[in-house]
Design a protein around this motif. Sequence first.
Motif, mmCIF file in Angstrom:
data_model
loop_
_atom_site.group_PDB
_atom_site.id
_atom_site.type_symbol
_atom_site.label_atom_id
_atom_site.label_comp_id
_atom_site.label_asym_id
_atom_site.label_seq_id
_atom_site.Cartn_x
_atom_site.Cartn_y
_atom_site.Cartn_z
ATOM 1 N N GLY A 315 0.831 -1.209 0.000
ATOM 2 C CA GLY A 315 0.000 0.000 0.000
ATOM 3 C C GLY A 315 0.863 1.255 0.000
ATOM 4 N N ALA A 316 1.939 1.197 0.792
ATOM 5 C CA ALA A 316 2.832 2.355 0.846
ATOM 6 C C ALA A 316 3.493 2.570 -0.506
ATOM 7 C CB ALA A 316 3.889 2.127 1.930
ATOM 8 N N ALA A 317 3.859 1.453 -1.174
ATOM 9 C CA ALA A 317 4.498 1.579 -2.494
ATOM 10 C C ALA A 317 3.535 2.229 -3.484
ATOM 11 C CB ALA A 317 4.924 0.188 -2.988
ATOM 12 N N TRP A 318 2.216 1.892 -3.406
ATOM 13 C CA TRP A 318 1.227 2.472 -4.314
ATOM 14 C C TRP A 318 1.085 3.976 -4.057
ATOM 15 C CZ3 TRP A 318 -3.709 4.552 -3.342
ATOM 16 C CH2 TRP A 318 -4.492 4.792 -4.469
ATOM 17 N N GLN A 319 1.102 4.366 -2.779
ATOM 18 C CA GLN A 319 1.014 5.780 -2.434
ATOM 19 C C GLN A 319 2.227 6.544 -2.962
ATOM 20 O OE1 GLN A 319 -1.374 7.623 -0.978
ATOM 21 N NE2 GLN A 319 -2.747 5.798 -0.829
ATOM 22 N N PHE A 320 3.409 5.935 -2.816
ATOM 23 C CA PHE A 320 4.639 6.572 -3.298
ATOM 24 C C PHE A 320 4.609 6.707 -4.808
ATOM 25 C CE2 PHE A 320 6.820 4.797 0.669
ATOM 26 C CZ PHE A 320 6.566 5.943 1.393
ATOM 27 N N ALA A 321 4.023 5.709 -5.496
ATOM 28 C CA ALA A 321 3.948 5.764 -6.965
ATOM 29 C C ALA A 321 3.015 6.887 -7.402
ATOM 30 C CB ALA A 321 3.460 4.424 -7.511
ATOM 31 N N GLU A 322 1.875 7.072 -6.704
ATOM 32 C CA GLU A 322 0.941 8.138 -7.020
ATOM 33 C C GLU A 322 1.579 9.509 -6.845
ATOM 34 O OE1 GLU A 322 -2.303 8.187 -8.084
ATOM 35 O OE2 GLU A 322 -2.079 6.040 -8.492
ATOM 36 N N ARG A 323 2.462 9.620 -5.904
ATOM 37 C CA ARG A 323 3.096 10.912 -5.620
ATOM 38 C C ARG A 323 4.364 11.112 -6.459
ATOM 39 N NH1 ARG A 323 2.808 10.542 0.951
ATOM 40 N NH2 ARG A 323 0.522 10.488 1.102
ATOM 41 N N GLY A 324 4.748 10.068 -7.181
ATOM 42 C CA GLY A 324 5.948 10.210 -8.011
ATOM 43 C C GLY A 324 7.243 10.066 -7.234
ATOM 44 N N GLN A 325 7.157 9.507 -6.061
ATOM 45 C CA GLN A 325 8.386 9.335 -5.243
ATOM 46 C C GLN A 325 9.000 7.951 -5.561
ATOM 47 O OE1 GLN A 325 6.651 9.797 -1.361
ATOM 48 N NE2 GLN A 325 6.985 12.028 -1.342
ATOM 49 N N ARG A 326 9.764 7.960 -6.651
ATOM 50 C CA ARG A 326 10.259 6.693 -7.188
ATOM 51 C C ARG A 326 11.179 5.964 -6.211
ATOM 52 N NH1 ARG A 326 9.521 5.538 -12.293
ATOM 53 N NH2 ARG A 326 11.465 4.328 -12.358
ATOM 54 N N ASP A 327 12.090 6.665 -5.545
ATOM 55 C CA ASP A 327 13.034 5.989 -4.635
ATOM 56 C C ASP A 327 12.273 5.312 -3.496
ATOM 57 O OD1 ASP A 327 15.126 6.776 -6.184
ATOM 58 O OD2 ASP A 327 15.625 8.526 -4.938
ATOM 59 N N ARG A 328 11.311 6.028 -2.954
ATOM 60 C CA ARG A 328 10.543 5.436 -1.863
ATOM 61 C C ARG A 328 9.667 4.282 -2.370
ATOM 62 N NH1 ARG A 328 8.568 10.381 2.092
ATOM 63 N NH2 ARG A 328 10.673 11.068 2.678
ATOM 64 N N PHE A 329 9.181 4.456 -3.622
ATOM 65 C CA PHE A 329 8.393 3.389 -4.212
ATOM 66 C C PHE A 329 9.198 2.096 -4.314
ATOM 67 C CE2 PHE A 329 7.522 1.120 -8.182
ATOM 68 C CZ PHE A 329 6.243 0.647 -7.932
ATOM 69 N N LYS A 330 10.457 2.209 -4.792
ATOM 70 C CA LYS A 330 11.308 1.035 -4.955
ATOM 71 C C LYS A 330 11.603 0.387 -3.600
ATOM 72 C CE LYS A 330 13.633 2.556 -9.180
ATOM 73 N NZ LYS A 330 14.925 2.941 -9.787
ATOM 74 N N ALA A 331 11.896 1.241 -2.613
ATOM 75 C CA ALA A 331 12.225 0.712 -1.276
ATOM 76 C C ALA A 331 11.033 -0.012 -0.681
ATOM 77 C CB ALA A 331 12.672 1.844 -0.353
ATOM 78 N N ALA A 332 9.838 0.586 -0.840
ATOM 79 C CA ALA A 332 8.640 -0.063 -0.277
ATOM 80 C C ALA A 332 8.365 -1.372 -0.984
ATOM 81 C CB ALA A 332 7.449 0.880 -0.399
ATOM 82 N N CYS A 333 8.539 -1.394 -2.328
ATOM 83 C CA CYS A 333 8.314 -2.652 -3.066
ATOM 84 C C CYS A 333 9.291 -3.731 -2.623
ATOM 85 C CB CYS A 333 8.449 -2.394 -4.574
ATOM 86 S SG CYS A 333 7.047 -1.525 -5.282
ATOM 87 N N ALA A 334 10.557 -3.338 -2.491
ATOM 88 C CA ALA A 334 11.574 -4.314 -2.086
ATOM 89 C C ALA A 334 11.270 -4.853 -0.696
ATOM 90 C CB ALA A 334 12.959 -3.668 -2.121
ATOM 91 N N ALA A 335 10.926 -3.962 0.223
ATOM 92 C CA ALA A 335 10.621 -4.410 1.598
ATOM 93 C C ALA A 335 9.406 -5.313 1.609
ATOM 94 C CB ALA A 335 10.404 -3.203 2.502
ATOM 95 N N GLY A 336 8.370 -4.945 0.853
ATOM 96 C CA GLY A 336 7.174 -5.784 0.806
ATOM 97 C C GLY A 336 7.455 -7.148 0.238
ATOM 98 N N ALA A 337 8.306 -7.167 -0.838
ATOM 99 C CA ALA A 337 8.641 -8.461 -1.457
ATOM 100 C C ALA A 337 9.405 -9.356 -0.494
ATOM 101 C CB ALA A 337 9.452 -8.225 -2.726
ATOM 102 N N VAL A 338 10.412 -8.787 0.206
ATOM 103 C CA VAL A 338 11.207 -9.569 1.159
ATOM 104 C C VAL A 338 10.333 -10.119 2.275
ATOM 105 C CG1 VAL A 338 13.028 -9.435 2.903
ATOM 106 C CG2 VAL A 338 13.353 -8.371 0.648
ATOM 107 N N ILE A 339 9.456 -9.234 2.806
ATOM 108 C CA ILE A 339 8.583 -9.667 3.908
ATOM 109 C C ILE A 339 7.631 -10.741 3.434
ATOM 110 C CG2 ILE A 339 6.759 -8.907 5.483
ATOM 111 C CD1 ILE A 339 8.197 -6.187 5.601
ATOM 112 N N PHE A 340 7.146 -10.611 2.173
ATOM 113 C CA PHE A 340 6.240 -11.631 1.636
ATOM 114 C C PHE A 340 6.948 -12.970 1.511
ATOM 115 C CE2 PHE A 340 4.428 -13.970 -1.931
ATOM 116 C CZ PHE A 340 3.109 -14.061 -1.549
ATOM 117 N N VAL A 341 8.183 -12.923 0.990
ATOM 118 C CA VAL A 341 8.963 -14.174 0.857
ATOM 119 C C VAL A 341 9.199 -14.798 2.231
ATOM 120 C CG1 VAL A 341 11.215 -15.122 0.223
ATOM 121 C CG2 VAL A 341 10.043 -13.527 -1.313
ATOM 122 N N MET A 342 9.504 -13.950 3.238
ATOM 123 C CA MET A 342 9.694 -14.460 4.599
ATOM 124 C C MET A 342 8.426 -15.123 5.128
ATOM 125 S SD MET A 342 11.915 -11.408 6.350
ATOM 126 C CE MET A 342 11.727 -12.134 7.959
ATOM 127 N N ALA A 343 7.290 -14.493 4.849
ATOM 128 C CA ALA A 343 6.016 -15.057 5.311
ATOM 129 C C ALA A 343 5.782 -16.429 4.689
ATOM 130 C CB ALA A 343 4.876 -14.104 4.977
#
Length: 516
Positions: A315-343
């Motif tokens: 959700g945070a990555a989607w918000q960052f994408a809407e605002r055009g904050q690409r660096d934060r978007f990438k970080a949120a996507c990466a964190a979400g992916a890692v946490i998902f893999v851990m789950a």
Amino acid sequence: MDNIMRYIAVFFLFLAPVLVVPAFADASDISAASRSVVRVVVFSTADGQQSIVSIGSGVAVARDKIVTNAHVVEMARGDDSAQIVIVPSDGAQSYRASVIASLSGKDLALLQLKSGSLVPASIFAGVIADGADVFAIGYPASVDIALEQSEADVLRPQQPVKTRGTVSSGRTSKTVESLLHTAPIAPGNSGGPIVDACGRVLGINSFGSVPTDGGAEFYFAISARELTTFLANRGIEFRSVRGDCRSVADLTRAEAELEASTRVKMDKEARVAAELQRSREGKVRSDAEHAVIAERENHLAFAALLLVVSALAGGAAWQFAERGQRDRFKAACAAGAVIFVMAVGIFAARPSFNEVDDRVRAVLTADAPDNAVGQKTAVNSLAPVAKTCILQPERSRVTMSDTADVAFTWQSDGCVNGRTQYVENGDRWIRSFVPNNDAQISVVSYVPETEIYRIERFLPGNAAMQSAREARQLYDVKTCTADPSQRTNIENMNKAIAAQLPPTPNEILLFTCSNR
């Protein structure tokens, strides 16, 4: 009617002794004791003619030594022309002997064989019960006369005469300790033994009372205490035994009852142990199941939490994408992916219910030295275990043997002391022994489960001993072996020897064993 009553009275008169007389000794015990009894014949030579001047009886106290009454061989003392001939009860020949000690005051004499060997008797060193059954064994001259025995017959080995009576203790002469009894003896019995129902020597028959006015006749034997003192003072080694004379039948019955009781107790203990083991296994399994369930729930809860966090990161990555904050978007996507893999990994790593059996097995294996499985493993080990076995007098019948502790090493494959192979027979391991230089056969058994070591000794005659020795030679195995054919040889040897044995043993020694 009166005649019928008279016949009935006569019938019960003859039947009464049968009704009140206690059980006789086992015939094999008295027969075994007879092997040690000999006829003692003294010859004298005068004017070139040899004649019998004295006949009595005697009993072997060692292989080459005989005890008799001093008055039996008195004529041979100091007379170089006199000869003493010993006629055994079994065999095919007689032997010459000489007097090596005499004590006239105690009416005892010791003879030394010049050749040959005899079966030594056992001397009872315990207390004789008043009224106990006793048996006089010897060669009364009255029997020889009645049977019209010639001199040649007298010198031929033959079985001695046995008579039965009871002991009347508490009476003795002033010069020698004697044993008063009612077993009939006559001239010729002098020097022969009086034995108990187990065939153990209680004394040496010496003289009898002279009845007057039709009274009963009584007989006297030099006591075993006088005999053993006489022998010990002359440095003679002899067999001396103690212990009650128990009936083999009574002892066997009591042992069977005890074994049955022990078996019931062991079965009960085994059932209790099995129940405790099942209870233990049930608890371990229950604990393992609860542990697996708890771990699975923890894994599921943690995986669910990580999925929620992963979703929040998405959700945070989607918000960052809407605002055009690409660096934060990438970080949120990466964190979400890692946490998902851990789950997903944590969910996949949750313990399976199949692990319950493995966990139960691991716990029980760790406890193995303290449970029945561990004990059984120890019993089945081939490593030799040193044993010390102690005689149980109340469960034994001692007639001839030393009662010292028995020590040996035991292997679960039936190897004793690393050299003697026993064979399995039910719950026990058995081996029969037939020595070359001793007239006795031993059947030895050991029960590992109850730690009972048992020796049964049989005392057969010469013919049976020879047959047993021949049987042993056919199958003899001198070393421990795992070869099935060799073990079959031992089993066949045991059976062949058993075929030569009397129905019951003359001696039973029962030991209880423990690890040294």
